[in-house]
Design an enzyme around this catalytic site. Structure first.
Site, PDB file in Angstrom:
ATOM      1  CG  HIS A  32      30.319  79.444  81.757  1.00  0.00           C
ATOM      2  ND1 HIS A  32      30.263  78.329  80.983  1.00  0.00           N
ATOM      3  CD2 HIS A  32      29.883  80.469  80.990  1.00  0.00           C
ATOM      4  CE1 HIS A  32      29.817  78.665  79.780  1.00  0.00           C
ATOM      5  NE2 HIS A  32      29.559  79.959  79.756  1.00  0.00           N
ATOM      6  N   GLY A  85      31.588  82.747  86.476  1.00  0.00           N
ATOM      7  CA  GLY A  85      30.476  83.456  85.845  1.00  0.00           C
ATOM      8  C   GLY A  85      29.337  83.765  86.796  1.00  0.00           C
ATOM      9  CE1 TYR A 134      33.712  85.990  82.762  1.00  0.00           C
ATOM     10  CE2 TYR A 134      32.780  88.131  82.251  1.00  0.00           C
ATOM     11  CZ  TYR A 134      32.691  86.902  82.880  1.00  0.00           C
ATOM     12  OH  TYR A 134      31.576  86.606  83.627  1.00  0.00           O
TER      13      TYR A 134
END
Ligand code: NI
Ligand code: NI
Ligand code: NI
Lengths: 259, 259, 259, 259, 259, 259
Positions: free
Chosen positions: C64, C108, C138
């Site tokens: 991410h 991620g 998360y």
């Protein structure tokens, strides 16, 4: 069969309660006979079943046989309890089951009526769901019968007050399908049954089974269920539960202490 | 606390079993102390907990205290059973709980270890899940702990044979995270714990809670659950169940007749 | 497309990351290109997709894009977040998606790899799931990707330690399908893809879709979910969450206070 | 307590709204006091609770305190929102909660009334559920309260029109248990409460808790829920949402553009 | 029984495939005999069942009898399909069922093996799940057998490639419990079975049934399921499905066009 | 569009049936036009849709086009059936859909009306749900429409008798929102629609979508669903099903044998 009269004609099986001296209580013997009659009807290809009381009987059914409830320490409404078993037989009958109700309906007999597919009652019929009067921790599938058959606030009124509710009010709310006078109810129910008996039985059977599964599909996690079961266990192990059963047998008012 | 030693330093709470004369059985007293220690750790802001045995102990824990199981007629694994309660406390602890295992692990203690978040074991550790040896009808949430922690066929081998399974095999299958020699396990676990203690505790806590809920989310209808409960009741009311408990106490092999 | 190279031949679409200066971070731009390539492959009738890094790249993907995470007060992993969207695209691609992994995989990007249908990696590949290092709460579907792809205790080790786990260990546990040297991985993956490309695409597509739904079918009540969402909100509104993001950008170690 | 009057006698706790200058809006202060009173009743062993307005008050409650809604960018109905919390307290109260309603009920106060176990209202009472007037994305558990208490098409009429619906209509449909004139409602509710207070409190409590869980058991997959949450987020981030709140505060009609 | 040999001794029922000329295909006749043998074992109080091939047979079972699959237009894996029925019988057998596997296992026979409680195999055994080779739209409960028995990525490799996977790899991943040479496997399985046969049968039975229900509890909404069913229908109505079946019968490679 | 008239003004889209010579049967062509009109309304930003018959039409809609039902061997109510598709379009329309009903409503058209968000009918309207008259095995999502819109016992009466039920009775039970004379119904519905069209469209849309998901969230295990599907298959493969369709086409009474 001695506690009920069972009769099958024109594809319509009818069960008439005949256990007046115990006010048609849903004892093991009584529910066993009901189940046996439904099994026979199924085997003989009956397409509709009717469950009814004797004409003019004051009490349609007194509900669960309190004599047969454990006096404490054990789940009074386990899987093999007579009330639970007869409810499952009604749900499993492959055609519509009509409850034809006159007189008063108590306790577990309310659930039996609500578990039928259609309800026809006389204006004099009344319904009193009594677990909270007796101190009984009703179980989840039993409560689901109420939840599915009644508007939620009505179900709670019935269950929390334990007071009789008249047939007219339940008809207004869509719980009872039709209100018919005692004089005409036999003929009315017969017509209703005949109409359904001419419809396609396989179609009705698969629709009924799907509705049963869908209405019961309120899925919980195992932990949520075990927690509920634990809460119920506290209740059937409580002094109040024992008091409720004792007081009932002694025909006096129970005194509950919340313990 | 006398059955365990509890110690908290650097954000790491550790519980050491100290109940050797009962082989660290998970009695009410023992599980009560574990729960109290976890509660204290939580209150003091501990970020990781470790549960371990005494160095060199042959038996890590003998599992559920068979003395405290009902001898029949009542659910041995209800909501308030000591094993069930301590499992919930481990799941509710807001940080990772590491099981540090040496020696043999029996019965309910297997579930306790599998319910921990991480497992570090010595190569000598063994696991024997014994309900089928004792005749106990394990319950749904307990079985879910096995189902979630082990490959399905391994879980069944463990549960159906009741035979000990070595730590090496469980490490190969991802059940045990790390296999470390008895000489090095203390240091290894301390390092592992320290690493997690420096991570973001709120993030870990919300991840752990979500994993708990997701792993437990095997939703059943009320009827499916009541049916299971009914099946379990048949078992704990059976002669075999009583025989299993009696034989265990008499230290003899039980003879099961399937009744 | 500039951040990836997309190529389609013999029914096999391949996406090669080409965003080295950001270490192949899953930014909105990057995930948008991946999604566009998958959409194109679908339209062109591709039967298999491969997602890979540049040969020899040290970082397969940094996960991410932390620059794009909100600095606080808003859910960093909502429905339209770039990571969540690209995961859904991989799951929706009508054929198998193979992750071909060399180098290190962070945050991620671990979920992206685990969400692929098959994983082939070099022995040098490593996986570090970092939400607990950054303080990120998360989300449930993201955690379900881990829960479904990894043994439970391994998933927790990965998520709670945030430390890199080697490809060999993940292959041993069935998370990675095959471990192949960097020299041979291209040819190996091509063979694997070709085999699947000759199979019946409609059959594969309906099997994949069913597996997706079944693996995701961990049903919760709305209240359980809103409670989880509430817990996550506390985290992304916390000082620790802001600290995690800031520290990352300042390339220093965060200091978490659990608030 | 200054925004409500709380009173406990004969096992019946009663809460009377006393916040007329804000039309009994369900502000944090107000809901906090309601929750505190329910907690006190529970602790003192109350068996029934009644929530009511001042005799003759025109507005029973104006619902969610619009001043306290975020003006945009944040979920207005998250887990810790004051309306959501007070609803949970009513559901968690161990005995029946009766809503005694006179005057008009707006917005979130409709849900509060529907979440009560029984409802008794004067014929003059009216209900207007206003999220669609204000532009608020109501949340799943809130909508489940409507779905469980009302026939589906009525719930939609209430929610989509935002127009007031009279008590008589809701009584006809089984949403309101009893319609009683303002002159007699106090006595009527007192009798109703007294009847339930004499029943077995443990039995009522476990029935109420099971009904709560069963009625809430509309299980969804995490993906279905996150998608809903994503849709709601689009709404509370929209210009229309901000417009709705602004227009309300400026006491003008909002103009919605669907953006 | 002519397609299998059934034998019961010491509480252990064993079924040996004896249908070599059809490579032990799971035809209606074959699965009917397996089901009949399991029913007989149950009736005779068998505590463990073993399913095995002839010593030295090259093909353990060729799986679903392709001759009996509909050539198009009808669901090949409906509720009464022979494979689906025999899987349910294995799951319903009240004790552990051990699959003793030598030789190659194809198609639906893979599911049959995975649905057994424990698996013991020779190192030479191989497994090839072939629906994607044939174009068959496998069904949800069948896929759940794979999902529960195998790591997710392995299950996908097996299902999407249709290529044989060796027993050693499946043992490494916990799918197969034990790898034993052809010379010793009979004795090994007998010992394993004997051990379980001495344990408490009621306890094993209720544990097995709970695991079955919990592992199957991936609850979906009716709409999700009907959508899946609709997707599967497209496949079994497709040209590719017909091509797959025809090509198999003509012993040639199918050519799939994705239509 | 020739089978309907579609018209959009003031944000209100209206669909008027215009297929009298087929009594507005829900054929593929007809439902396709309805879907197309709803799609157009959505695209043009309509906020409310109205579905109605021609003023004075005796038959509002004859329901599913029996000519298009398979005569046997195939599911008549699969995912892509025209009735199922148009129901999903109504549910997916982002604003309220009002059914404005005069005349008689038959078969699948009952479900179409019940699937609308609000229902306004003339006192002369009647509803006859005919699957049990025709022998059709209604499907789960279709039955859920009935279960969610009607009290359970009424739904069963409608489905099991196949007899017409008057609008007045359905209004009494909260199924129909308003009963309005044929002379005034156009104006009444227009006012109702206008009111909703001024409310916040995003809020309505997200509330409608959540109610759809919640009302549909009766989660089943894959096995429960495949069993239902198997039961339905027996029915559509039965002689009775074929007889029902044939008799209908020959305009004679069917004779059902339960086979
Ligand atoms: Ni006892
Ligand atoms: Ni903000
Ligand atoms: Ni055909």
């Amino acid at each position: 069969m001695s506690l009920i009269n069972a009769h099958l004609a024109e594809g319509i099986g009818s069960i008439t309660f005949n256990y007046d001296f115990k006010r048609n209580a849903l004892s093991e013997a009584m529910t066993g006979e009901i189940a046996a009659a439904l099994a026979l009807f199924t085997q003989e290809g009956a397409r509709v079943a009717v469950i009814r009381g004797q004409p003019g009987a004051k009490v349609w059914s007194a509900g669960h046989s309190v004599d047969e409830l454990p006096t404490g320490g054990h789940d009074p409404l386990g899987w093999k309890d007579s009330l639970r078993m007869v409810i499952r037989e009604i749900e499993a009958f492959p055609g519509p089951v009509i409850a034809q109700v006159g007189g008063s309906v108590w306790g577990g007999a309310c659930e039996l009526v609500f578990a039928c597919d259609l309800i026809v009652a006389t204006p004099e019929a009344t319904f009193a769901a009594t677990p909270a009067k007796l101190g009984v921790p009703y179980n989840a599938t039993g409560l689901l019968t109420f939840l599915n058959a009644l508007p939620l606030h009505l179900a709670k009124e019935l269950l929390f007050t334990g007071s009789p509710m008249g047939a007219a009010r339940l008809e207004r709310q869509g719980v009872i399908n039709h209100l018919v006078s005692a004089a005409e109810i036999d003929a009315f129910v017969h017509e209703l049954a005949k109409g359904m008996a001419h419809n396609a039985p396989l179609s009705i059977s698969v629709i009924k089974e799907q509705l049963r599964i869908l209405a019961g599909a309120h899925a919980l996690s195992p932990q949520d269920f075990e927690r509920i079961q634990g809460l119920r266990r506290v209740v059937y192990n409580s002094a109040d539960y024992a008091e409720g059963i004792h007081a009932f047998k002694q025909k006096r008012k129970p005194i509950y202490r919340g313990q």
